[in-house]
Design a protein around this motif. Structure first.
Motif, PDB file in Angstrom:
ATOM      1  N   VAL A 168     -18.817 -13.821 -44.875  1.00 22.33           N
ATOM      2  CA  VAL A 168     -20.121 -13.165 -44.662  1.00 22.33           C
ATOM      3  C   VAL A 168     -20.783 -13.563 -43.345  1.00 22.33           C
ATOM      4  CG1 VAL A 168     -20.598 -12.826 -47.124  1.00 22.33           C
ATOM      5  CG2 VAL A 168     -21.328 -14.960 -46.017  1.00 22.33           C
ATOM      6  N   ASP A 169     -20.051 -14.216 -42.429  1.00 20.98           N
ATOM      7  CA  ASP A 169     -20.626 -14.694 -41.167  1.00 20.98           C
ATOM      8  C   ASP A 169     -21.397 -13.615 -40.404  1.00 20.98           C
ATOM      9  OD1 ASP A 169     -19.869 -17.349 -41.342  1.00 20.98           O
ATOM     10  OD2 ASP A 169     -17.937 -17.042 -40.360  1.00 20.98           O
ATOM     11  N   ASN A 170     -20.883 -12.379 -40.379  1.00 26.50           N
ATOM     12  CA  ASN A 170     -21.496 -11.307 -39.581  1.00 26.50           C
ATOM     13  C   ASN A 170     -22.507 -10.456 -40.345  1.00 26.50           C
ATOM     14  OD1 ASN A 170     -19.905 -12.019 -37.340  1.00 26.50           O
ATOM     15  ND2 ASN A 170     -18.192 -10.833 -38.145  1.00 26.50           N
ATOM     16  N   LEU A 171     -22.860 -10.878 -41.551  1.00 22.92           N
ATOM     17  CA  LEU A 171     -23.798 -10.086 -42.363  1.00 22.92           C
ATOM     18  C   LEU A 171     -25.236 -10.373 -41.925  1.00 22.92           C
ATOM     19  CD1 LEU A 171     -23.544  -8.046 -44.679  1.00 22.92           C
ATOM     20  CD2 LEU A 171     -23.898  -9.915 -46.275  1.00 22.92           C
ATOM     21  N   GLY A 172     -25.876  -9.350 -41.349  1.00 24.36           N
ATOM     22  CA  GLY A 172     -27.215  -9.520 -40.788  1.00 24.36           C
ATOM     23  C   GLY A 172     -28.327  -9.367 -41.811  1.00 24.36           C
ATOM     24  N   LEU A 173     -29.537  -9.612 -41.366  1.00 20.58           N
ATOM     25  CA  LEU A 173     -30.741  -9.529 -42.191  1.00 20.58           C
ATOM     26  C   LEU A 173     -30.941  -8.103 -42.696  1.00 20.58           C
ATOM     27  CD1 LEU A 173     -33.000 -11.457 -43.080  1.00 20.58           C
ATOM     28  CD2 LEU A 173     -34.280 -10.785 -41.063  1.00 20.58           C
ATOM     29  N   GLY A 174     -31.128  -7.942 -43.998  1.00 22.17           N
ATOM     30  CA  GLY A 174     -31.334  -6.630 -44.595  1.00 22.17           C
ATOM     31  C   GLY A 174     -30.055  -5.810 -44.737  1.00 22.17           C
ATOM     32  N   LYS A 175     -28.904  -6.408 -44.445  1.00 22.30           N
ATOM     33  CA  LYS A 175     -27.624  -5.692 -44.512  1.00 22.30           C
ATOM     34  C   LYS A 175     -26.895  -6.040 -45.816  1.00 22.30           C
ATOM     35  CE  LYS A 175     -28.011  -3.977 -40.368  1.00 22.30           C
ATOM     36  NZ  LYS A 175     -28.357  -2.591 -40.208  1.00 22.30           N
ATOM     37  N   SER A 176     -25.970  -5.155 -46.183  1.00 22.99           N
ATOM     38  CA  SER A 176     -25.175  -5.403 -47.388  1.00 22.99           C
ATOM     39  C   SER A 176     -23.701  -5.101 -47.104  1.00 22.99           C
ATOM     40  CB  SER A 176     -25.676  -4.546 -48.546  1.00 22.99           C
ATOM     41  OG  SER A 176     -25.568  -3.179 -48.229  1.00 22.99           O
ATOM     42  N   MET A 177     -22.837  -5.615 -47.975  1.00 22.92           N
ATOM     43  CA  MET A 177     -21.404  -5.376 -47.857  1.00 22.92           C
ATOM     44  C   MET A 177     -20.952  -4.601 -49.086  1.00 22.92           C
ATOM     45  SD  MET A 177     -18.456  -8.176 -47.055  1.00 22.92           S
ATOM     46  CE  MET A 177     -19.216  -8.702 -45.537  1.00 22.92           C
ATOM     47  N   GLN A 178     -20.262  -3.483 -48.859  1.00 24.07           N
ATOM     48  CA  GLN A 178     -19.815  -2.644 -49.967  1.00 24.07           C
ATOM     49  C   GLN A 178     -18.313  -2.799 -50.193  1.00 24.07           C
ATOM     50  OE1 GLN A 178     -21.078   1.292 -48.754  1.00 24.07           O
ATOM     51  NE2 GLN A 178     -23.150   0.967 -49.535  1.00 24.07           N
ATOM     52  N   VAL A 179     -17.881  -2.398 -51.381  1.00 24.17           N
ATOM     53  CA  VAL A 179     -16.464  -2.510 -51.758  1.00 24.17           C
ATOM     54  C   VAL A 179     -15.574  -1.799 -50.740  1.00 24.17           C
ATOM     55  CG1 VAL A 179     -14.744  -1.857 -53.501  1.00 24.17           C
ATOM     56  CG2 VAL A 179     -16.957  -2.778 -54.221  1.00 24.17           C
ATOM     57  N   GLY A 180     -16.000  -0.618 -50.247  1.00 28.07           N
ATOM     58  CA  GLY A 180     -15.210   0.161 -49.298  1.00 28.07           C
ATOM     59  C   GLY A 180     -14.943  -0.544 -47.977  1.00 28.07           C
ATOM     60  N   GLU A 181     -15.732  -1.566 -47.635  1.00 30.82           N
ATOM     61  CA  GLU A 181     -15.549  -2.309 -46.383  1.00 30.82           C
ATOM     62  C   GLU A 181     -14.535  -3.435 -46.517  1.00 30.82           C
ATOM     63  OE1 GLU A 181     -19.413  -3.441 -44.592  1.00 30.82           O
ATOM     64  OE2 GLU A 181     -20.278  -2.208 -46.181  1.00 30.82           O
ATOM     65  N   LEU A 182     -14.095  -3.705 -47.747  1.00 27.70           N
ATOM     66  CA  LEU A 182     -13.206  -4.841 -47.997  1.00 27.70           C
ATOM     67  C   LEU A 182     -11.749  -4.416 -48.100  1.00 27.70           C
ATOM     68  CD1 LEU A 182     -15.334  -6.519 -50.821  1.00 27.70           C
ATOM     69  CD2 LEU A 182     -15.335  -7.109 -48.390  1.00 27.70           C
ATOM     70  N   THR A 183     -10.861  -5.248 -47.566  1.00 32.10           N
ATOM     71  CA  THR A 183      -9.418  -5.029 -47.736  1.00 32.10           C
ATOM     72  C   THR A 183      -8.752  -6.373 -48.001  1.00 32.10           C
ATOM     73  OG1 THR A 183      -9.072  -5.194 -45.351  1.00 32.10           O
ATOM     74  CG2 THR A 183      -9.212  -2.984 -46.273  1.00 32.10           C
ATOM     75  N   PHE A 184      -7.788  -6.367 -48.888  1.00 29.91           N
ATOM     76  CA  PHE A 184      -7.010  -7.559 -49.212  1.00 29.91           C
ATOM     77  C   PHE A 184      -5.544  -7.149 -49.270  1.00 29.91           C
ATOM     78  CE2 PHE A 184     -11.182  -8.134 -51.119  1.00 29.91           C
ATOM     79  CZ  PHE A 184     -11.539  -9.396 -50.664  1.00 29.91           C
ATOM     80  N   GLU A 185      -4.692  -7.926 -48.643  1.00 27.68           N
ATOM     81  CA  GLU A 185      -3.271  -7.584 -48.581  1.00 27.68           C
ATOM     82  C   GLU A 185      -2.629  -7.586 -49.965  1.00 27.68           C
ATOM     83  OE1 GLU A 185       0.754  -9.118 -46.332  1.00 27.68           O
ATOM     84  OE2 GLU A 185      -1.175  -9.786 -45.562  1.00 27.68           O
ATOM     85  N   GLY A 186      -1.950  -6.507 -50.288  1.00 26.35           N
ATOM     86  CA  GLY A 186      -1.229  -6.422 -51.562  1.00 26.35           C
ATOM     87  C   GLY A 186      -2.097  -6.062 -52.754  1.00 26.35           C
ATOM     88  N   LEU A 187      -3.402  -5.810 -52.511  1.00 23.39           N
ATOM     89  CA  LEU A 187      -4.330  -5.488 -53.605  1.00 23.39           C
ATOM     90  C   LEU A 187      -4.998  -4.136 -53.359  1.00 23.39           C
ATOM     91  CD1 LEU A 187      -6.351  -8.828 -53.905  1.00 23.39           C
ATOM     92  CD2 LEU A 187      -4.279  -8.230 -55.128  1.00 23.39           C
ATOM     93  N   GLU A 188      -5.255  -3.412 -54.434  1.00 26.39           N
ATOM     94  CA  GLU A 188      -6.044  -2.184 -54.353  1.00 26.39           C
ATOM     95  C   GLU A 188      -7.325  -2.413 -55.149  1.00 26.39           C
ATOM     96  OE1 GLU A 188      -5.913   2.443 -55.890  1.00 26.39           O
ATOM     97  OE2 GLU A 188      -4.053   1.282 -55.915  1.00 26.39           O
ATOM     98  N   LEU A 189      -8.476  -2.251 -54.507  1.00 26.20           N
ATOM     99  CA  LEU A 189      -9.754  -2.437 -55.197  1.00 26.20           C
ATOM    100  C   LEU A 189     -10.080  -1.181 -55.993  1.00 26.20           C
ATOM    101  CD1 LEU A 189     -11.772  -4.210 -52.365  1.00 26.20           C
ATOM    102  CD2 LEU A 189     -10.702  -5.259 -54.345  1.00 26.20           C
ATOM    103  N   MET A 190     -10.441  -1.366 -57.265  1.00 29.60           N
ATOM    104  CA  MET A 190     -10.654  -0.235 -58.171  1.00 29.60           C
ATOM    105  C   MET A 190     -12.137   0.110 -58.384  1.00 29.60           C
ATOM    106  SD  MET A 190      -7.528   0.419 -58.779  1.00 29.60           S
ATOM    107  CE  MET A 190      -7.537   1.579 -60.133  1.00 29.60           C
ATOM    108  N   ASN A 191     -13.049  -0.709 -57.874  1.00 31.10           N
ATOM    109  CA  ASN A 191     -14.476  -0.423 -58.026  1.00 31.10           C
ATOM    110  C   ASN A 191     -14.882   0.728 -57.104  1.00 31.10           C
ATOM    111  OD1 ASN A 191     -13.990  -3.538 -58.281  1.00 31.10           O
ATOM    112  ND2 ASN A 191     -15.750  -3.095 -59.566  1.00 31.10           N
TER     113      ASN A 191
END
Length: 198
Positions: A149-172
């Motif tokens: 979360v180092d680059n997460l600024g004030l008032g900002k959020s991180m969504q599932v669509g922004e995340l990637t993990f090798e060998g995994l598919e996010l289902m949310n």
């Protein structure tokens, strides 16, 4: 991912009747739980002791289960648990058998890493989703999903669509918010004071 070893013994199933109710009652009286294993060539009904599963259910961690029923070993995951609504006593467990070549869907805990820019500016980091549903081969399943979360600024959020993990598919849902840096009252006051001083 951690592996939890569990032993059970198969049990016969009576037709839904008073005999089955008596059988389940006597099973629970002896501190045993009815359980079912799905996903293989057959549905297996078995029993396990309440004490044996304590370390499996009362933990935030996710485990693969090395399940031994009458001497036969199988790999599984916990699919469902039923609790008594008033006493919160565990009544029943469902397991799903897994194999090395078929992907499995399971919830994995989220761990935040780093010092968010928005927190440095006076914001508050909030984790909205403690677990994410992932689809992967069980050999690729991690104990935790680590999100920087180092680059997460004030008032900002991180969504599932922004995340990637090798060998995994996010289902949310892609727009589901995982974490956010909220503006605190002190940060709002500092921003207002800075704007007034210009």
């Amino acid at each position: 991912m951690k592996v939890f070893e569990l032993k059970g013994k198969s049990r016969a199933i009576e037709a839904r009747s008073s005999a089955q109710k008596r059988s389940l009652k006597s099973l629970r009286k002896n501190k045993e739980l009815p359980a079912v294993l799905y996903g293989g060539n057959e549905v297996v009904h078995f029993s396990i002791t309440s004490d044996a599963v304590r370390g499996l259910i009362y933990t935030p961690e996710v485990h693969l289960v090395d399940l031994e029923i009458d001497g036969k070993k199988r790999m599984a995951i916990v699919k469902d648990m039923q609790f008594q609504p008033v006493t919160d006593e565990l009544l029943h467990m469902d397991f799903q058998e897994i194999s090395a070549d078929k992907p499995v869907v399971i919830e994995v805990p989220v761990a935040l890493q780093g010092y968010a820019e928005g927190v440095k500016a006076g914001g508050k980091l909030t984790l909205r989703m403690r677990k994410l549903r992932v689809k992967a081969l069980y050999n690729n399943l991690p104990e935790k999903l680590i999100i920087n979360v180092d680059n997460l600024g004030l008032g900002k959020s991180m969504q599932v669509g922004e995340l990637t993990f090798e060998g995994l598919e996010l289902m949310n849902a892609k727009n589901a918010v995982v974490c956010t840096v909220q503006l605190t009252r002190a940060a709002r006051g500092a921003a207002a004071a800075a704007a007034a001083g210009k």
